[in-house]
Design a protein around this motif. Structure first.
Motif, PDB file in Angstrom:
ATOM      1  N   ASN A   1     -18.614   0.714 -45.643  1.00  0.00           N
ATOM      2  CA  ASN A   1     -17.566   0.591 -44.627  1.00  0.00           C
ATOM      3  C   ASN A   1     -18.120   0.504 -43.201  1.00  0.00           C
ATOM      4  OD1 ASN A   1     -14.837   0.354 -43.942  1.00  0.00           O
ATOM      5  ND2 ASN A   1     -14.654   2.549 -43.524  1.00  0.00           N
ATOM      6  N   PRO A   2     -19.116  -0.349 -42.971  1.00  0.00           N
ATOM      7  CA  PRO A   2     -19.582  -0.510 -41.592  1.00  0.00           C
ATOM      8  C   PRO A   2     -18.675  -1.462 -40.812  1.00  0.00           C
ATOM      9  CG  PRO A   2     -20.823  -1.967 -43.019  1.00  0.00           C
ATOM     10  CD  PRO A   2     -19.866  -1.191 -43.914  1.00  0.00           C
ATOM     11  N   LEU A   3     -18.598  -1.257 -39.507  1.00  0.00           N
ATOM     12  CA  LEU A   3     -17.930  -2.177 -38.602  1.00  0.00           C
ATOM     13  C   LEU A   3     -18.981  -2.730 -37.661  1.00  0.00           C
ATOM     14  CD1 LEU A   3     -15.490  -3.541 -37.282  1.00  0.00           C
ATOM     15  CD2 LEU A   3     -15.109  -1.428 -35.974  1.00  0.00           C
ATOM     16  N   LEU A   4     -19.160  -4.069 -37.698  1.00  0.00           N
ATOM     17  CA  LEU A   4     -20.228  -4.727 -36.951  1.00  0.00           C
ATOM     18  C   LEU A   4     -19.597  -5.692 -35.968  1.00  0.00           C
ATOM     19  CD1 LEU A   4     -22.341  -5.357 -40.144  1.00  0.00           C
ATOM     20  CD2 LEU A   4     -22.645  -3.510 -38.494  1.00  0.00           C
TER      21      LEU A   4
ATOM     22  N   ARG B   1     -16.713  -8.553 -36.772  1.00  0.00           N
ATOM     23  CA  ARG B   1     -15.924  -9.231 -35.749  1.00  0.00           C
ATOM     24  C   ARG B   1     -16.873  -9.827 -34.729  1.00  0.00           C
ATOM     25  NH1 ARG B   1     -11.678  -4.246 -34.792  1.00  0.00           N
ATOM     26  NH2 ARG B   1     -10.910  -4.159 -36.947  1.00  0.00           N
ATOM     27  N   GLY B   2     -16.529 -11.019 -34.269  1.00  0.00           N
ATOM     28  CA  GLY B   2     -17.364 -11.704 -33.295  1.00  0.00           C
ATOM     29  C   GLY B   2     -17.246 -13.190 -33.516  1.00  0.00           C
TER      30      GLY B   2
ATOM     31  N   PHE C   1     -25.385   5.216 -46.012  1.00  0.00           N
ATOM     32  CA  PHE C   1     -25.021   5.056 -44.609  1.00  0.00           C
ATOM     33  C   PHE C   1     -23.541   4.685 -44.566  1.00  0.00           C
ATOM     34  CE2 PHE C   1     -29.450   4.328 -45.253  1.00  0.00           C
ATOM     35  CZ  PHE C   1     -30.088   4.892 -44.172  1.00  0.00           C
ATOM     36  N   GLU C   2     -22.736   5.539 -43.987  1.00  0.00           N
ATOM     37  CA  GLU C   2     -21.290   5.407 -44.079  1.00  0.00           C
ATOM     38  C   GLU C   2     -20.633   5.321 -42.699  1.00  0.00           C
ATOM     39  OE1 GLU C   2     -20.103   8.955 -46.074  1.00  0.00           O
ATOM     40  OE2 GLU C   2     -21.001   8.397 -47.995  1.00  0.00           O
ATOM     41  N   GLU C   3     -19.657   4.449 -42.586  1.00  0.00           N
ATOM     42  CA  GLU C   3     -18.772   4.385 -41.414  1.00  0.00           C
ATOM     43  C   GLU C   3     -19.557   4.254 -40.110  1.00  0.00           C
ATOM     44  OE1 GLU C   3     -15.369   7.111 -41.545  1.00  0.00           O
ATOM     45  OE2 GLU C   3     -16.103   7.732 -43.512  1.00  0.00           O
ATOM     46  N   LEU C   4     -20.481   3.323 -40.093  1.00  0.00           N
ATOM     47  CA  LEU C   4     -21.216   3.022 -38.874  1.00  0.00           C
ATOM     48  C   LEU C   4     -20.435   1.998 -38.066  1.00  0.00           C
ATOM     49  CD1 LEU C   4     -24.818   2.550 -40.368  1.00  0.00           C
ATOM     50  CD2 LEU C   4     -23.659   4.686 -39.744  1.00  0.00           C
ATOM     51  N   VAL C   5     -20.409   2.180 -36.762  1.00  0.00           N
ATOM     52  CA  VAL C   5     -19.825   1.195 -35.852  1.00  0.00           C
ATOM     53  C   VAL C   5     -20.944   0.757 -34.915  1.00  0.00           C
ATOM     54  CG1 VAL C   5     -18.080   0.726 -34.106  1.00  0.00           C
ATOM     55  CG2 VAL C   5     -17.562   2.296 -35.991  1.00  0.00           C
ATOM     56  N   LEU C   6     -21.376  -0.491 -35.068  1.00  0.00           N
ATOM     57  CA  LEU C   6     -22.542  -0.988 -34.342  1.00  0.00           C
ATOM     58  C   LEU C   6     -22.134  -2.254 -33.599  1.00  0.00           C
ATOM     59  CD1 LEU C   6     -25.125  -0.484 -37.236  1.00  0.00           C
ATOM     60  CD2 LEU C   6     -24.758   1.003 -35.254  1.00  0.00           C
TER      61      LEU C   6
END
Length: 460
Positions: free
Chosen positions: A391-394, A422-423, A366-371
């Motif tokens: 490389n997920p962005l959460l 981030r958060g 699972f690559e480059e997910l932005v959730l």
């Protein structure tokens, strides 16, 4: 009643009857399609922008293209397992809309009263394969699809149709430029499901094994299919006692590519990948060799979910697994290897569901997910082995950015590479519970480890 009023009513009724019968003087659409097939194939094109009404749908025969030409096929479906349009080998349907008006008691399968059906419903091939069970070389392009099917099974359960249902051995197909408007009835957008030839029952694994060994039955699996440029609206049907809606669902398939998908909202899973009840346990050798392989899902945008998941993935033949626990000796491992790739998926959660959940799966990347805005961004759960998330962005998770572990059947050999979080508060948490050999690399966010096997490697 005045004579003038009677004439007006008469004219209205005549116009209504003419509309229900289709264009004045037109041959029945099915006859036109059959005549084209009898002459070796060709294109049947409707008059520009016309609405054509049919009862119990149409079959688009071999080598025939139905060009709706900007018009609409309105299918009044009374037979339980009818569909708006059913495609045979090298058939196509293009350039218009299909609307299903469901009557009577439709069948429980999602292909019953679907606007488009490719392949045979369970039961269509109860004795032997036929022209409907393994269509190849078919095409669906530039269509808008609706169905109002709503079968009440109980106070809490209503069943809808898929907009496009592909079943069993349907292969070498193309689904493109499909628009599925908002619906509170549909079960899903594009749904691909395994099928069967002969007496295969999802709840009778031991009996299936006997019939399969005798050459009397086997499962069939959609494959070599491209799905691209699909727009799905808000599918809001939600059952308190069963699963919700799907954007794209793949169940027991191989060699399928899904790309450039836009989904406004679902209540079950926007993208779902599963092995199906029986996996490939009773498939023919050619299908078995490709089981759960060659699946690519990429470039998906999910505007929102109302419960459930943005992405849900497993490779677990759950009914085979339960039978094995009761003493059945499976021919294939219930948790099958997969080389599934999911990449470049962007999803918004609004705090009403989870992002990615992997459960009972061997392999997958699972690559480059932005959730963004999910309760938990990524969940790697029970009996997941050798999966990688890269490389997920959460963003703004409300419970945890990542949760890896299971108290009884821990995940193993998991790679979490370069996660970005981030958060605030718990949103900036990567939590690793009971698991084995978990590698977190190139991470600059806190990692909490609890009850993890001592050979786990947490590297930052």
């Amino acid at each position: 009643m005045t004579a003038k009023f009677r004439m007006a009513i008469g004219a209205f009724l005549a116009a209504l009857l003419a509309a229900c019968a289709g264009p004045t003087g037109a041959e029945p659409l099915q006859d036109r399609l059959d005549q084209a097939a009898a002459h070796g194939g060709g294109t049947v094109m409707l008059e520009r922008g016309v609405r054509v009404f049919v009862r119990d749908g149409v079959i688009v025969p071999e080598q025939v293209t139905l060009d709706l030409n900007g018009g609409e096929l309105v299918a009044d479906l009374h037979s339980a397992d009818a569909a708006g349009a059913r495609l045979m080998s090298h058939a196509a349907i293009l350039n218009g809309a299909i609307t299903v008006r469901s009557h009577g008691t439709p069948g429980t399968q999602a292909g019953a009263h679907a606007p488009i059906l490719v392949g045979g419903l369970l039961g269509d091939a109860a004795i032997a394969p036929s022209r409907i069970t393994n269509p190849r070389g078919w095409r669906i392009s530039n269509v808008t699809l609706r169905s109002d099917k709503s079968l009440m099974l109980s106070e809490d359960v209503r069943l809808g149709a898929a907009a496009v249902q592909v079943i069993g051995g349907a292969h070498e197909g193309l689904i493109e430029e499909v628009r599925i408007p908002d619906s509170d009835r549909l079960a899903g957008g594009i749904m691909l499901d395994w099928g069967a030839v002969g007496d295969i029952r999802s709840d009778d694994v031991v009996g299936n094994a006997r019939r399969h060994a005798n050459g009397q039955a086997y499962t069939t699996h959609p494959h070599s299919i491209v799905i691209r440029n699909i727009s799905i609206g808000k599918l809001t049907r939600k059952n308190r006692a069963s699963e919700g809606t799907f954007g794209v669902r793949l169940s027991g398939v191989h060699d399928v590519t899904v790309s450039h998908i836009s989904i406004e909202m679902t209540t079950g899973a926007a993208i779902a990948h599963t092995a199906g009840d029986l996996g490939y346990e009773f498939a023919k050798p050619d299908d078995r060799r490709r089981a759960h392989r060659g699946i690519l899902i990429e470039d998906v945008t999910i505007a929102g979910i109302d419960g459930g998941y943005a992405i849900l993935s497993d490779s677990y033949a759950d009914n085979v697994g339960r039978a094995a626990a009761a003493g059945y000796r499976p021919m294939l491992a219930p948790i099958a290897p997969t080389d599934l790739v999911v990449r470049r998926v962007r999803g918004e959660g609004s705090g009403r569901g989870d992002g990615l959940r992997i459960d009972h799966q061997l392999g997958g990347r699972f690559e480059e997910l932005v959730l963004a805005g999910f309760r938990t961004g990524i969940i790697i759960d029970e009996q997941v082995h050798a999966a990688a998330v890269v490389n997920p962005l959460l963003l703004d998770s409300t419970q945890a950015a990542v949760a890896i572990g299971h108290p009884h059947r821990p995940p193993t050999d998991i790679a979490l590479i370069a996660p970005r979080v981030r958060g605030t508060g718990r949103a900036e948490l990567i939590r690793i519970d009971r698991s084995e050999r978990v590698r977190v690399t190139n991470s600059i966010v806190p990692v909490t480890v609890d009850h993890t096997a001592i050979d786990a490697a947490v590297l930052r």
